[in-house]
Design an enzyme around this catalytic site. Sequence first.
Site, PDB file in Angstrom:
ATOM      1  N   HIS A  52       0.810  -1.219   0.000  1.00 13.64           N
ATOM      2  CA  HIS A  52       0.000   0.000   0.000  1.00 13.64           C
ATOM      3  C   HIS A  52       0.844   1.270   0.000  1.00 13.64           C
ATOM      4  CE1 HIS A  52      -3.869  -1.988   0.492  1.00 13.64           C
ATOM      5  NE2 HIS A  52      -3.277  -2.817   1.330  1.00 13.64           N
ATOM      6  N   SER A  79      -2.621  -7.964   0.346  1.00  8.75           N
ATOM      7  CA  SER A  79      -2.917  -8.921   1.422  1.00  8.75           C
ATOM      8  C   SER A  79      -4.351  -8.799   1.913  1.00  8.75           C
ATOM      9  CB  SER A  79      -1.944  -8.710   2.590  1.00  8.75           C
ATOM     10  OG  SER A  79      -0.644  -9.164   2.250  1.00  8.75           O
ATOM     11  N   CYS A  80      -4.940  -7.602   1.781  1.00  8.67           N
ATOM     12  CA  CYS A  80      -6.326  -7.410   2.217  1.00  8.67           C
ATOM     13  C   CYS A  80      -7.302  -8.279   1.428  1.00  8.67           C
ATOM     14  CB  CYS A  80      -6.725  -5.946   2.065  1.00  8.67           C
ATOM     15  SG  CYS A  80      -5.739  -4.797   3.033  1.00  8.67           S
ATOM     16  N   PRO A 111       8.695  -0.690   4.749  1.00 12.90           N
ATOM     17  CA  PRO A 111       9.106  -2.085   4.946  1.00 12.90           C
ATOM     18  C   PRO A 111       8.007  -2.998   5.457  1.00 12.90           C
ATOM     19  CG  PRO A 111       9.931  -0.733   6.729  1.00 12.90           C
ATOM     20  CD  PRO A 111       9.308   0.206   5.743  1.00 12.90           C
ATOM     21  N   ALA A 143       5.344  -5.116   7.799  1.00 13.47           N
ATOM     22  CA  ALA A 143       5.464  -5.959   8.981  1.00 13.47           C
ATOM     23  C   ALA A 143       5.526  -7.418   8.565  1.00 13.47           C
ATOM     24  CB  ALA A 143       4.280  -5.734   9.923  1.00 13.47           C
ATOM     25  N   ARG A 188       0.461 -14.281   5.651  1.00 10.24           N
ATOM     26  CA  ARG A 188       0.911 -12.924   5.352  1.00 10.24           C
ATOM     27  C   ARG A 188       1.597 -12.961   3.989  1.00 10.24           C
ATOM     28  NH1 ARG A 188       0.081  -7.832   7.982  1.00 10.24           N
ATOM     29  NH2 ARG A 188       1.707  -6.412   7.266  1.00 10.24           N
ATOM     30  N   ASP A 228      -6.965 -18.438  21.569  1.00 11.10           N
ATOM     31  CA  ASP A 228      -6.350 -17.123  21.797  1.00 11.10           C
ATOM     32  C   ASP A 228      -6.077 -16.929  23.279  1.00 11.10           C
ATOM     33  OD1 ASP A 228      -5.879 -14.173  21.980  1.00 11.10           O
ATOM     34  OD2 ASP A 228      -6.413 -14.262  19.864  1.00 11.10           O
ATOM     35  N   TYR A 233     -10.852  -4.811  18.380  1.00 10.21           N
ATOM     36  CA  TYR A 233     -11.798  -4.188  17.451  1.00 10.21           C
ATOM     37  C   TYR A 233     -13.162  -3.945  18.088  1.00 10.21           C
ATOM     38  CZ  TYR A 233      -8.564  -5.048  13.640  1.00 10.21           C
ATOM     39  OH  TYR A 233      -7.453  -5.038  12.825  1.00 10.21           O
ATOM     40  N   GLY A 264      -0.416 -11.934  15.436  1.00  3.76           N
ATOM     41  CA  GLY A 264       0.048 -10.559  15.299  1.00  3.76           C
ATOM     42  C   GLY A 264       1.272 -10.439  14.426  1.00  3.76           C
ATOM     43  N   ASP A 294       3.022   0.038   8.125  1.00  2.00           N
ATOM     44  CA  ASP A 294       2.933  -0.810   9.314  1.00  2.00           C
ATOM     45  C   ASP A 294       4.168  -0.768  10.203  1.00  2.00           C
ATOM     46  OD1 ASP A 294       0.556  -1.484   8.167  1.00  2.00           O
ATOM     47  OD2 ASP A 294       1.049  -3.583   7.778  1.00  2.00           O
ATOM     48  N   ALA A 341      -4.474  -0.582   5.742  1.00  2.00           N
ATOM     49  CA  ALA A 341      -4.085  -0.085   4.431  1.00  2.00           C
ATOM     50  C   ALA A 341      -4.387   1.403   4.279  1.00  2.00           C
ATOM     51  CB  ALA A 341      -4.798  -0.881   3.341  1.00  2.00           C
ATOM     52  N   ARG A 343      -1.605   4.331   3.236  1.00  2.00           N
ATOM     53  CA  ARG A 343      -1.743   5.167   2.045  1.00  2.00           C
ATOM     54  C   ARG A 343      -1.710   6.655   2.398  1.00  2.00           C
ATOM     55  NH1 ARG A 343      -4.242   3.257  -3.007  1.00  2.00           N
ATOM     56  NH2 ARG A 343      -3.699   1.058  -3.166  1.00  2.00           N
TER      57      ARG A 343
END
Length: 455
Positions: free
Chosen positions: A10, A41-42, A109, A111, A130, A175, A184, A240, A278, A296, A300
């Site tokens: 992005h 990746s999105c 660069p 993540a 990823r 988790d 979120y 993560g 990132d 993203a 941007r």
Amino acid sequence: MKIAVVGTSHGGYEAVQTILEQQPDAEIHLYEQGKTASFLSCGIQSYLEGESKSLDDLHYATADSYTSQGVNVHIESQVIGFDADSHTLRVKDSAGEHEDSYDKLLLFPGAVPFQLPIPGTDLDHVYYLRGREWAGKVKDRMADAKKVVVIGGGYIGIEAAEAYAKAGKEVTILDFADRILPTYLDEPFTKRLEEHSAENGMIFHGGEKAEEIIGDANGVTAVKTDKGEYEADTVIIAVGVRANTQWLSDDLELDEKGFIKINDKGETSAKDVYAGGDATKIKYAAADIEVPIALATNARRQSIVATLNALGQEAKMPTLSGTSGLHLFDYNFGTTGIKDSNANWYDGKVESHYMEANVRPTFLNTPEDENKIYMQINYDADSKVVLGAQFMSKTPVAEYANIVSLAIDNKYTLDQLGRSDFFFQPEFDTPWHPISVLAFAANGRTYGSGKMLFE
């Protein structure tokens, strides 16, 4: 001017487009460590679920499309360092190591997945998610997988888990956090999502620490936690990401977690070197704090700011609220700003109001479970200034978070947000828009009485 851009996702993509628009005579050199440029990746979930038929569809641009625009593209070229004094890059490619020069350097660069430090991650059929290569492996495995354990209940983990569950696989999510998507959404939302996910073959176990991935010569057979053991023939690790900046530690000032330190112009500690995405942090709109928000949209925006400043123009990065929208099975949800789970970021007392309402009038005879909207708004207890909100429904409502994001930027109070000019059409909403309903209710007023508009 010779401009080097490192990274083609992005941030890198937006940087190249900005340079082509603002200074088309610039000499652009674009460096990509992987085999393809500008992978999206999105879009991985759409590929896993079969909506996108090929990984080749998930690209903003290709080496050929860049070349046709006059960009010098360096594929499978890893930038391993730079010298700010001599304005040179150290590049490693198929020919070995060499140096390239630049006038301005733009770093994106990104993540990389956090490597889970437990035994068994090197077994067959253990995957991360990823980038293009991992996306291909996870998709290929879908045909033979039967029992899948996803370690990590964040948005990357649930995207993979949902895709496998929709493909008829038995899916378990583990988790360490006690809730799904804890960064979120708050508990009233996540509890409903966990129940709904279980109905769709995706079981969540929170509050468990993965200790070992067990396997044999044929690959993984189970995942052991501090509370139990789960049979599996496939494991996806999504716990993560960390900033991909270890290679920059000798050349730039990084913080204690490896994020590149930048100012609001995207400038780093090195002259003529800019960064974003990132691997950096962003100033949070609703709190006086800088935080990493790997979205993203943020990359941007940062890219445009950094690139304009590199070109000699004046631009400053606005504060952002981490606004995002996702879906899980039948539910759509949007979130922005402060919520209960990060209220400690805010220097003040945060209050919240949760409620349920209808998206559209009941006379349309929309099934009740599809017409219901679950909402929460967070605000300053004294000033009533809006700090954040969350919305969830089986009807598309995620973009409501965009509206509240604007309210946060403009420091609206609950009354100002409630009195905003939202249209009414039965096909879309109720006479009082759900956002107004929520804002008025949070302020202790009954919507529809009229008095709050004329006080």
